[in-house]
Every structure is written in C-alpha cells, then in structure tokens.
Write a protein that holds these residues in place. Structure first.
Motif, PDB file in Angstrom:
ATOM      1  N   PHE A  11      -3.584 -15.553   4.343  1.00 15.92           N
ATOM      2  CA  PHE A  11      -4.610 -14.622   4.816  1.00 15.92           C
ATOM      3  C   PHE A  11      -3.941 -13.698   5.834  1.00 15.92           C
ATOM      4  CE2 PHE A  11      -8.157 -12.862   6.949  1.00 15.92           C
ATOM      5  CZ  PHE A  11      -9.226 -12.925   6.056  1.00 15.92           C
ATOM      6  N   LEU A  12      -4.059 -12.400   5.612  1.00 13.54           N
ATOM      7  CA  LEU A  12      -3.392 -11.427   6.490  1.00 13.54           C
ATOM      8  C   LEU A  12      -4.387 -10.782   7.449  1.00 13.54           C
ATOM      9  CD1 LEU A  12      -1.474  -9.433   3.710  1.00 13.54           C
ATOM     10  CD2 LEU A  12      -0.538 -11.272   5.128  1.00 13.54           C
ATOM     11  N   CYS A  13      -3.914 -10.431   8.624  1.00 15.44           N
ATOM     12  CA  CYS A  13      -4.750  -9.591   9.491  1.00 15.44           C
ATOM     13  C   CYS A  13      -3.886  -8.718  10.398  1.00 15.44           C
ATOM     14  CB  CYS A  13      -5.725 -10.401  10.324  1.00 15.44           C
ATOM     15  SG  CYS A  13      -5.141 -11.974  10.846  1.00 15.44           S
ATOM     16  N   SER A  14      -4.425  -7.570  10.748  1.00 13.68           N
ATOM     17  CA  SER A  14      -3.795  -6.726  11.761  1.00 13.68           C
ATOM     18  C   SER A  14      -4.857  -5.765  12.286  1.00 13.68           C
ATOM     19  CB  SER A  14      -2.587  -5.958  11.201  1.00 13.68           C
ATOM     20  OG  SER A  14      -2.994  -4.773  10.578  1.00 13.68           O
ATOM     21  N   SER A  15      -4.458  -4.965  13.270  1.00 10.98           N
ATOM     22  CA  SER A  15      -5.470  -4.128  13.911  1.00 10.98           C
ATOM     23  C   SER A  15      -5.736  -2.829  13.158  1.00 10.98           C
ATOM     24  CB  SER A  15      -5.066  -3.823  15.358  1.00 10.98           C
ATOM     25  OG  SER A  15      -3.762  -3.294  15.390  1.00 10.98           O
ATOM     26  N   SER A  16      -4.852  -2.456  12.235  1.00 16.73           N
ATOM     27  CA  SER A  16      -5.152  -1.244  11.441  1.00 16.73           C
ATOM     28  C   SER A  16      -5.217  -1.606   9.959  1.00 16.73           C
ATOM     29  CB  SER A  16      -4.130  -0.137  11.733  1.00 16.73           C
ATOM     30  OG  SER A  16      -2.834  -0.580  11.460  1.00 16.73           O
ATOM     31  N   GLU A  17      -4.816  -0.680   9.105  1.00 20.17           N
ATOM     32  CA  GLU A  17      -5.022  -0.932   7.658  1.00 20.17           C
ATOM     33  C   GLU A  17      -4.050  -1.980   7.122  1.00 20.17           C
ATOM     34  OE1 GLU A  17      -1.622   1.971   7.344  1.00 20.17           O
ATOM     35  OE2 GLU A  17      -3.158   1.442   8.788  1.00 20.17           O
ATOM     36  N   ASN A  18      -4.392  -2.526   5.946  1.00 20.45           N
ATOM     37  CA  ASN A  18      -3.521  -3.497   5.286  1.00 20.45           C
ATOM     38  C   ASN A  18      -2.382  -2.750   4.590  1.00 20.45           C
ATOM     39  OD1 ASN A  18      -2.328  -5.535   3.885  1.00 20.45           O
ATOM     40  ND2 ASN A  18      -4.065  -5.956   2.528  1.00 20.45           N
ATOM     41  N   ARG A  19      -1.180  -2.889   5.144  1.00 18.98           N
ATOM     42  CA  ARG A  19      -0.050  -2.199   4.518  1.00 18.98           C
ATOM     43  C   ARG A  19       0.622  -3.040   3.434  1.00 18.98           C
ATOM     44  NH1 ARG A  19       0.032  -0.949   9.642  1.00 18.98           N
ATOM     45  NH2 ARG A  19       1.412  -2.706  10.018  1.00 18.98           N
ATOM     46  N   LEU A  20       0.054  -4.228   3.196  1.00 19.73           N
ATOM     47  CA  LEU A  20       0.607  -5.087   2.135  1.00 19.73           C
ATOM     48  C   LEU A  20      -0.410  -5.254   1.015  1.00 19.73           C
ATOM     49  CD1 LEU A  20       2.286  -7.855   4.358  1.00 19.73           C
ATOM     50  CD2 LEU A  20       3.405  -5.956   3.196  1.00 19.73           C
ATOM     51  N   ASN A  21      -1.242  -4.241   0.790  1.00 23.12           N
ATOM     52  CA  ASN A  21      -2.324  -4.450  -0.187  1.00 23.12           C
ATOM     53  C   ASN A  21      -1.813  -4.580  -1.622  1.00 23.12           C
ATOM     54  OD1 ASN A  21      -1.792  -1.804  -0.326  1.00 23.12           O
ATOM     55  ND2 ASN A  21      -3.794  -1.087   0.397  1.00 23.12           N
ATOM     56  N   HIS A  22      -0.557  -4.173  -1.877  1.00 25.87           N
ATOM     57  CA  HIS A  22       0.022  -4.389  -3.212  1.00 25.87           C
ATOM     58  C   HIS A  22       0.208  -5.894  -3.497  1.00 25.87           C
ATOM     59  CE1 HIS A  22       3.307  -4.093  -0.302  1.00 25.87           C
ATOM     60  NE2 HIS A  22       4.037  -4.824  -1.107  1.00 25.87           N
ATOM     61  N   LEU A  23       0.141  -6.732  -2.472  1.00 26.05           N
ATOM     62  CA  LEU A  23       0.320  -8.181  -2.682  1.00 26.05           C
ATOM     63  C   LEU A  23      -1.001  -8.903  -2.962  1.00 26.05           C
ATOM     64  CD1 LEU A  23       2.949  -8.994   0.109  1.00 26.05           C
ATOM     65  CD2 LEU A  23       3.342  -8.650  -2.328  1.00 26.05           C
ATOM     66  N   ALA A  24      -2.098  -8.214  -2.817  1.00 24.39           N
ATOM     67  CA  ALA A  24      -3.434  -8.743  -3.158  1.00 24.39           C
ATOM     68  C   ALA A  24      -3.821 -10.006  -2.386  1.00 24.39           C
ATOM     69  CB  ALA A  24      -3.537  -8.985  -4.674  1.00 24.39           C
ATOM     70  N   TYR A  25      -3.386 -10.116  -1.148  1.00 22.60           N
ATOM     71  CA  TYR A  25      -3.865 -11.216  -0.302  1.00 22.60           C
ATOM     72  C   TYR A  25      -5.145 -10.782   0.397  1.00 22.60           C
ATOM     73  CZ  TYR A  25       0.662 -13.532  -0.691  1.00 22.60           C
ATOM     74  OH  TYR A  25       1.767 -14.164  -1.152  1.00 22.60           O
ATOM     75  N   PRO A  26      -6.039 -11.743   0.679  1.00 26.40           N
ATOM     76  CA  PRO A  26      -7.197 -11.371   1.495  1.00 26.40           C
ATOM     77  C   PRO A  26      -6.736 -10.860   2.857  1.00 26.40           C
ATOM     78  CG  PRO A  26      -7.071 -13.760   1.202  1.00 26.40           C
ATOM     79  CD  PRO A  26      -6.018 -13.163   0.324  1.00 26.40           C
ATOM     80  N   PHE A  27      -7.469  -9.906   3.382  1.00 28.71           N
ATOM     81  CA  PHE A  27      -7.067  -9.234   4.635  1.00 28.71           C
ATOM     82  C   PHE A  27      -8.287  -8.947   5.486  1.00 28.71           C
ATOM     83  CE2 PHE A  27      -6.734  -5.291   7.027  1.00 28.71           C
ATOM     84  CZ  PHE A  27      -5.562  -5.477   7.745  1.00 28.71           C
ATOM     85  N   SER A  28      -8.144  -9.090   6.785  1.00 29.72           N
ATOM     86  CA  SER A  28      -9.188  -8.672   7.722  1.00 29.72           C
ATOM     87  C   SER A  28      -8.580  -7.866   8.854  1.00 29.72           C
ATOM     88  CB  SER A  28      -9.844  -9.894   8.376  1.00 29.72           C
ATOM     89  OG  SER A  28     -11.058 -10.174   7.793  1.00 29.72           O
TER      90      SER A  28
END
Ligand SMILES: NC(=O)C1=CN([C@@H]2O[C@H](COP(=O)(O)OP(=O)(O)OC[C@H]3O[C@@H](n4cnc5c(N)ncnc54)[C@H](OP(=O)(O)O)[C@@H]3O)[C@@H](O)[C@H]2O)C=CC1
Ligand SMILES: Cc1cn([C@H]2C[C@H](O)[C@@H](COP(=O)(O)OP(=O)(O)O[C@H]3O[C@@H](C)C(=O)[C@@H](O)[C@H]3O)O2)c(=O)[nH]c1=O
Length: 284
Positions: A11-28
């Motif tokens: 599960f990924l998170c950061s304060s701005s956009e998901n820059r790893l969206n090509h990996l299709a992990y859930p993100f908040s």
C-alpha cells in the motif's frame, strides 16, 4: 522493488500524486503531520510493516524552512512511530549520514551523531522520537542515494551531472566531500529484508566504495560517455550552498554485512545499471 517480495500486499502513500500508478498498487494521499488523517489510514490498511521515507530531504530547503522541516521530519516521524506501536506494525524509518559532523569517514552505528546542518539535526531528532515512541522498529541510515526512476520527486547527483554534461554545460562539484554512494536497488532490497524479517536496531546501509563527489561525477561521466573536462572540482566553501555539508561521511557497513548478509553492488556495476535503465526508458 516491493513487487513480488514475500507474501505482503503493498500500500503506497505520499503527500502528492501517486507517481507509481503504472504499478497498480492501492494508494492514498496522506500528510504525515496530520495525526488523525494518518490514524484513519492505519485503521484502514492495518499494516504489518511501515517504511517511512517521507521527509523534507533537501538540506537547503530545511535551512530555509526550519518550521516545515521540523514538522515533517520530527513530528511526522513521531506520528508514524506512535501509530505503528498502536496498530502493531514494524517500522522501518530512514535516516542519513548527515546526522554526523563530517570529521571522520566510514562511520559505524557506534559513532556519535553531531549534525552540522538543520536537515541533519531534524533527522537525528527523528531517530530519537522513533526510539522513544516505536516498540518494534529499525532505523536505516543511508548515504547519497543514486538510481533512475522516470518520476522522481527530486533528482539525484548523477542524473544532475549527466543532464549538465549532455547540455555541454560545466558542472562544479566539491572535491572535499567524501561519501559511499548507495544504489537505490541495494537500499530497497535490504530495507525490504529488514522489514519482512523484522530486524530491529540501527543499520548503516551504503555502497562499498568511498570517494569524493568529484570522483563520483568523473566515474559517472565515464560510464555515460560524457566529457569529464566539464566537471570542475571546487571546494565546499566555493559551492556556497545554503546548508553546510559534512565533509567526510560514508559508512562502515560491517554490521549490515554480518547480520543481514548485505552485499552491495560495486559502483561501476551500479552506474552501468542506471545507464541501462535510462537507455531502456528512452527506447520505450
Ligand atoms: N536521497 C538521498 O540521497 C538520501 C535520503 N535519505 C533519507 O531517505 C528518505 C527518503 O529520501 P528521498 O527519497 O531522497 O526524499 P524525496 O524528497 O525524494 O522524497 C520524500 C518524500 O516525502 C514525502 N513527503 C514530504 N512531506 C510529506 C508529508 N507531510 N506527508 C507525507 N509525505 C510527505 C514526499 O511526498 P510527495 O512526493 O507526495 O510530495 C516525497 O515523496 C528521507 O528520510 C531522507 O532523509 C537519507 C540519506 C540519503
Ligand atoms: C545542486 C548541486 C549540488 N552539487 C553537489 C553538492 C553535493 O556535493 C553533491 C550532492 O548534492 P545533493 O544536493 O544531491 O545532495 P546533498 O544534499 O549534499 O546530499 C544529501 O542528500 C541528503 C538527502 C542526504 O541525506 C545525504 O545523504 C546526501 O546524499 O552535489 C553540485 O556539485 N552542483 C549543484 O548544482
């Protein structure tokens, strides 16, 4: 790097956009300085392992915006440490060679921190809050991380050297800052091992070769087939950076070798890997 490692969901998170969206992990999106927001995320995800890479990691930004640096690097780390304890997660917290004063290279985990800039101060404070508030944790200190990703928040040293030389511009580099540069894949792989196997304590993770930033730039120019004459050695004093840098750092990695079986890539292989990743990216 987490992909396919162990049986863990990522599960990924950061304060701005998901820059790893090509990996299709859930993100908040989450701001680690907002405790309630972060608590809701812990409640939702119920993580077994938390990797805290969030920080204001530019020494120059830290000295210009001390309030923000303290808030993110220390209060944010405290929030993560407290919540990791509350929700039973093992915390892997990242720190830096800049906790040291630069008087001695090849530092061990036993050497005493004595930061010379505000970034180093906040990271040393972050280690103390992790110590105080986390039950189950490891602190991973690392040095001058290099590597390639098309969507980096901040660039890194060799990519900046490459960009300048490709544009035919001179690049001034300090010849009095000694480091043990760390390939990002080595750092990621050993951090995953630390997390999954639940290792505790302090680990110095870096490359195995020590050299000055000037020598590092020259090696990068050679691997990237660029003109080394454009690299101009200067003293740190002449660099006139906003934050003073510790001169001699770099790590002794014996503890990580013995306890974790850590065996980093050589600098030449690391630089060649980065070159091949960039070449592949350009072709794609
Ligand atoms: N790079 C290096 O050479 C070294 C790094 N380190 C340490 O490694 C860690 C990672 O550094 P690095 O990847 O270089 O740093 P970056 O600046 O590239 O990334 C830091 C990340 O922190 C996130 N972040 C910042 N503020 C917040 C916040 N309030 N809430 C949530 N996320 C936030 C940013 O998210 P977003 O992108 O969404 O803004 C960004 O992704 C840091 O702890 C640093 O001190 C240690 C030694 C060397
Ligand atoms: C911006 C800039 C930097 N440099 C030099 C300064 C320095 O010696 C070297 C590296 O500069 P950087 O800004 O990448 O890194 P710097 O902020 O000095 O280094 C650190 O980053 C933080 C996050 C850490 O925790 C440290 O481990 C370390 O890697 O490059 C130039 O030569 N020319 C430039 O234009």
């Amino acid at each position: 790097m987490l992909h396919g490692k162990g049986e863990k969901d990522v599960f990924l998170c950061s304060s701005s956009e998901n820059r790893l969206n090509h990996l299709a992990y859930p993100f908040s999106n989450v701001d680690i300085t907002k405790r309630e927001e972060l608590r809701r995320l812990f409640l939702k995800v119920r993580p077994d392992i938390v990797f805290n890479t969030a920080a204001i990691a530019s020494p120059d930004v830290c000295v210009m915006n001390k309030e923000l640096a303290l808030l993110v690097n220390v209060d944010g780390a405290r929030n993560i440490a407290e919540l990791s304890t509350l929700y039973g997660a093992h915390l892997v917290h990242f720190s830096t060679d800049f906790v040291f004063n630069g008087c001695k290279p090849y530092l061990t985990e036993e050497d005493a921190p004595d930061p010379v800039n505000y970034y180093g101060f906040t990271k040393w404070e972050s280690e103390k809050v992790v110590n105080a508030y986390a039950d189950s944790y490891a602190i991973v200190r690392t040095v001058s991380v290099y590597g390639f990703l098309a969507t980096l928040t901040r660039s890194n040293f060799i990519l900046r050297v490459k960009a300048a030389l490709e544009a035919g511009k001179e690049y001034r580099v300090p010849n009095d800052q000694f480091r043990t540069p760390t390939l990002v894949e080595d750092l990621a792989n050993i951090s995953i091992k630390i997390g999954i196997e639940g290792h505790s304590g302090l680990f110095h993770i870096a490359g195995q070769e020590g050299l000055t930033n000037y020598e590092f730039a020259i090696q990068a120019a050679s691997v990237f087939c660029l003109d080394p004459q454009l690299i101009i050695p200067v003293s740190s004093f002449e660099m006139d950076e906003k934050a003073v840098r510790p001169l001699n750092t770099g790590f002794d990695i014996s503890k990580a070798r013995t306890i974790l079986g850590y065996s980093p890539t050589t600098l030449l292989d690391g630089l060649m890997l980065v070159k091949s990743q960039i070449d592949k990216h350009i072709i794609c």
